[in-house]
Design an enzyme around this catalytic site. Structure first.
Site, mmCIF file in Angstrom:
data_model
loop_
_atom_site.group_PDB
_atom_site.id
_atom_site.type_symbol
_atom_site.label_atom_id
_atom_site.label_comp_id
_atom_site.label_asym_id
_atom_site.label_seq_id
_atom_site.Cartn_x
_atom_site.Cartn_y
_atom_site.Cartn_z
ATOM 1 N N ASP A 18 2.887 5.055 -5.423
ATOM 2 C CA ASP A 18 2.106 6.274 -5.217
ATOM 3 C C ASP A 18 2.926 7.496 -5.606
ATOM 4 O O ASP A 18 3.651 8.066 -4.794
ATOM 5 C CB ASP A 18 1.651 6.357 -3.756
ATOM 6 N N ASP B 225 0.846 -1.194 0.000
ATOM 7 C CA ASP B 225 0.000 0.000 0.000
ATOM 8 C C ASP B 225 0.885 1.250 0.000
ATOM 9 O O ASP B 225 1.793 1.372 0.829
ATOM 10 C CB ASP B 225 -0.880 -0.049 1.266
ATOM 11 N N HIS B 226 0.617 2.176 -0.893
ATOM 12 C CA HIS B 226 1.350 3.459 -0.971
ATOM 13 C C HIS B 226 2.870 3.291 -1.032
ATOM 14 O O HIS B 226 3.604 3.945 -0.282
ATOM 15 C CB HIS B 226 0.992 4.379 0.217
ATOM 16 N N THR C 152 -8.711 2.692 8.669
ATOM 17 C CA THR C 152 -9.232 3.384 9.847
ATOM 18 C C THR C 152 -10.329 2.575 10.541
ATOM 19 O O THR C 152 -10.355 2.481 11.778
ATOM 20 C CB THR C 152 -9.768 4.769 9.427
ATOM 21 N N ASN D 274 -10.323 0.546 -0.196
ATOM 22 C CA ASN D 274 -9.312 0.501 0.869
ATOM 23 C C ASN D 274 -9.872 0.941 2.215
ATOM 24 O O ASN D 274 -10.431 2.041 2.328
ATOM 25 C CB ASN D 274 -8.170 1.465 0.530
ATOM 26 N N HIS E 159 -7.843 9.990 3.727
ATOM 27 C CA HIS E 159 -7.392 9.022 4.725
ATOM 28 C C HIS E 159 -7.751 9.489 6.141
ATOM 29 O O HIS E 159 -7.878 10.676 6.389
ATOM 30 C CB HIS E 159 -5.876 8.821 4.622
ATOM 31 N N ALA F 15 -11.516 5.045 2.258
ATOM 32 C CA ALA F 15 -12.930 4.668 2.126
ATOM 33 C C ALA F 15 -13.536 4.090 3.405
ATOM 34 O O ALA F 15 -14.549 3.395 3.351
ATOM 35 C CB ALA F 15 -13.088 3.698 0.963
ATOM 36 N N SER F 16 -12.944 4.383 4.539
ATOM 37 C CA SER F 16 -13.554 3.910 5.785
ATOM 38 C C SER F 16 -14.858 4.665 6.055
ATOM 39 O O SER F 16 -14.980 5.853 5.740
ATOM 40 C CB SER F 16 -12.591 4.102 6.965
HETATM 41 O O1 LIG Z 1 -6.748 4.221 1.867
HETATM 42 C C1 LIG Z 1 -6.439 3.587 2.866
HETATM 43 C C2 LIG Z 1 -5.217 2.775 2.862
HETATM 44 O O2 LIG Z 1 -4.483 2.940 1.692
HETATM 45 C C3 LIG Z 1 -7.243 3.577 4.113
HETATM 46 O O3 LIG Z 1 -8.206 4.598 4.161
HETATM 47 P P1 LIG Z 1 -9.004 4.903 5.527
HETATM 48 O O4 LIG Z 1 -8.147 5.793 6.364
HETATM 49 O O5 LIG Z 1 -10.269 5.605 5.111
HETATM 50 O O6 LIG Z 1 -9.291 3.611 6.185
HETATM 51 O O1 LIG Z 2 -3.100 4.985 3.786
HETATM 52 C C1 LIG Z 2 -2.526 4.666 4.813
HETATM 53 C C2 LIG Z 2 -2.947 3.472 5.582
HETATM 54 O O2 LIG Z 2 -4.001 3.795 6.454
HETATM 55 C C3 LIG Z 2 -1.768 2.896 6.291
HETATM 56 O O3 LIG Z 2 -1.367 3.695 7.353
HETATM 57 P P1 LIG Z 2 0.134 3.574 7.970
HETATM 58 O O4 LIG Z 2 1.034 4.179 6.921
HETATM 59 O O5 LIG Z 2 0.077 4.366 9.242
HETATM 60 O O6 LIG Z 2 0.391 2.118 8.187
HETATM 61 ZN ZN LIG Z 3 -4.573 4.902 0.867
HETATM 62 ZN ZN LIG Z 4 -1.459 9.010 -2.387
#
Ligand SMILES: O=C(CO)COP(=O)(O)O
Ligand SMILES: O=C[C@H](O)COP(=O)(O)O
Ligand SMILES: [Zn+2]
Ligand SMILES: [Zn+2]
Length: 308
Positions: A104, A82-83, A255, A252, A178, A211-212
């Site tokens: 990203d 992720d990212h 949160t 995704n 986010h 998308a939480s």
């Molecule tokens: O996009 C996310 C992780 O890449 C998570 O998003 P949330 O913070 O809305 O859960």
């Molecule tokens: O988009 C970010 C995710 O919520 C992951 O968060 P983190 O980088 O604190 O693990």
């Molecule tokens: Zn994200």
């Molecule tokens: Zn980004």
């Protein structure tokens, strides 16, 4: 039994008008809570690991536990970075056995984003790994980058970006963000942008970050048992369901997992102040995550029985 990429998952999700949940993982209880729910619902799933999570748990520890989850459940599971901020992190994830990576470059200039994404696509595809990229900027905090305002994705740029990079899926900005504080007033997503992108690139999988839904029940539970979280608001469930029936194939959520886990642990501590066995409160967290993910599959994703 082995991990899979997202190619087949997304194809089925697009055609079936649902989305696959992508949940962030950091430890064993989170992984088990998520996959137990997916087993009950017979749903494919994406488990994703941020750079921070790689640092916290170690990519090999997480990979080994996810392999165990595949063996135990028999589900289609993709392990995704992720990212990913750069090619070095992408390589680290691929070397550890991830089947999907995100690069990203959304905070870079368009040409720079194209360049870094192309490099990652070339490397990842040579290893049989699929790539997600991002165009447009989500407001709020994301790792160490902070943006005041949304920069919505331009549909024509999205088409050009996908053509030039050969990327497998694209994260877009339509008003999500986010974290737990997504809207000060009324929630608002720019569905016309998603519609236009879908029209211009039919069949191409779109990803929704940030998308939480931010359950007010979990916020209340945190606050009832010693927490102090004020003004949190997420994306309404009906908006997410609408997106998942459109071109959005990956949703995704991190949160929501964090809030479920924290609420359950706070309650467990308050309910039994004399207890100190971690299996008590971590087990409660795992159960809460499982219920959350089961609800997500039913109400947000629509991915129930996607294993059939
Ligand atoms: O996009 C996310 C992780 O890449 C998570 O998003 P949330 O913070 O809305 O859960
Ligand atoms: O988009 C970010 C995710 O919520 C992951 O968060 P983190 O980088 O604190 O693990
Ligand atoms: Zn994200
Ligand atoms: Zn980004």
């Amino acid at each position: 039994m082995a991990l899979v990429t997202t190619t087949e998952m997304f194809k089925k999700a697009y055609e079936g008008k649902y989305a696959i949940g992508a949940f962030n993982i950091n430890n064993m209880e989170i992984i088990q809570g998520i996959v137990n729910a997916c087993k009950v619902k017979n749903s494919a799933v994406i488990l994703q690991v941020s750079k921070g999570a790689m640092k916290y748990a170690g990519p090999r520890y997480l990979k080994a536990m996810v392999d165990a989850a595949v063996e135990e459940t028999g589900l289609d599971i993709a392990l995704h970075l992720d990212h990913g901020p750069d090619l070095a992190t992408v390589k680290e994830a691929i070397d550890a056995g991830f089947t999907s990576v995100m690069i990203d470059g959304s905070h870079l200039e368009f040409e720079e984003n194209v360049k870094i994404t192309k490099e990652v696509v070339e490397y990842a595809h040579s290893k049989g790994v699929v790539v997600e990229a991002e165009l447009g900027i989500l407001a709020g905090v994301e790792d160490d980058v902070h943006a005041e305002e949304h920069v919505y994705t331009d549909p024509d740029q999205a088409v050009e970006f996908v053509e030039r990079t050969g990327v497998d899926s694209l994260a877009i900005a339509i008003g999500t963000s986010h974290g737990a504080f997504k809207f000060a007033g009324e929630p608002d997503l720019k569905f016309h942008i998603l519609e236009e992108i879908q029209k211009k690139m039919p069949g191409f999988p779109i990803v929704l970050h940030g998308a939480s839904a931010v359950s007010q029940d979990h916020i209340a539970m945190c606050n009832e048992f010693g927490g102090n979280i004020k003004g949190a608001q997420g994306i309404p469930t009906d908006m997410l369901r609408k997106a998942s029936a459109m071109a959005v194939c990956k949703i995704n959520m991190d949160t929501d997992i964090r809030l479920a886990m924290t609420a359950a642990i706070r309650k467990a501590f308050a309910d039994k102040p004399e207890a100190f066995d971690p299996r008590g409160y971590l087990g409660a967290a795992r159960n809460e995550i499982q219920s959350l993910v089961e609800k997500k599959i039913e109400e947000v994703l629509g991915s129930e029985n996607s294993m059939n």
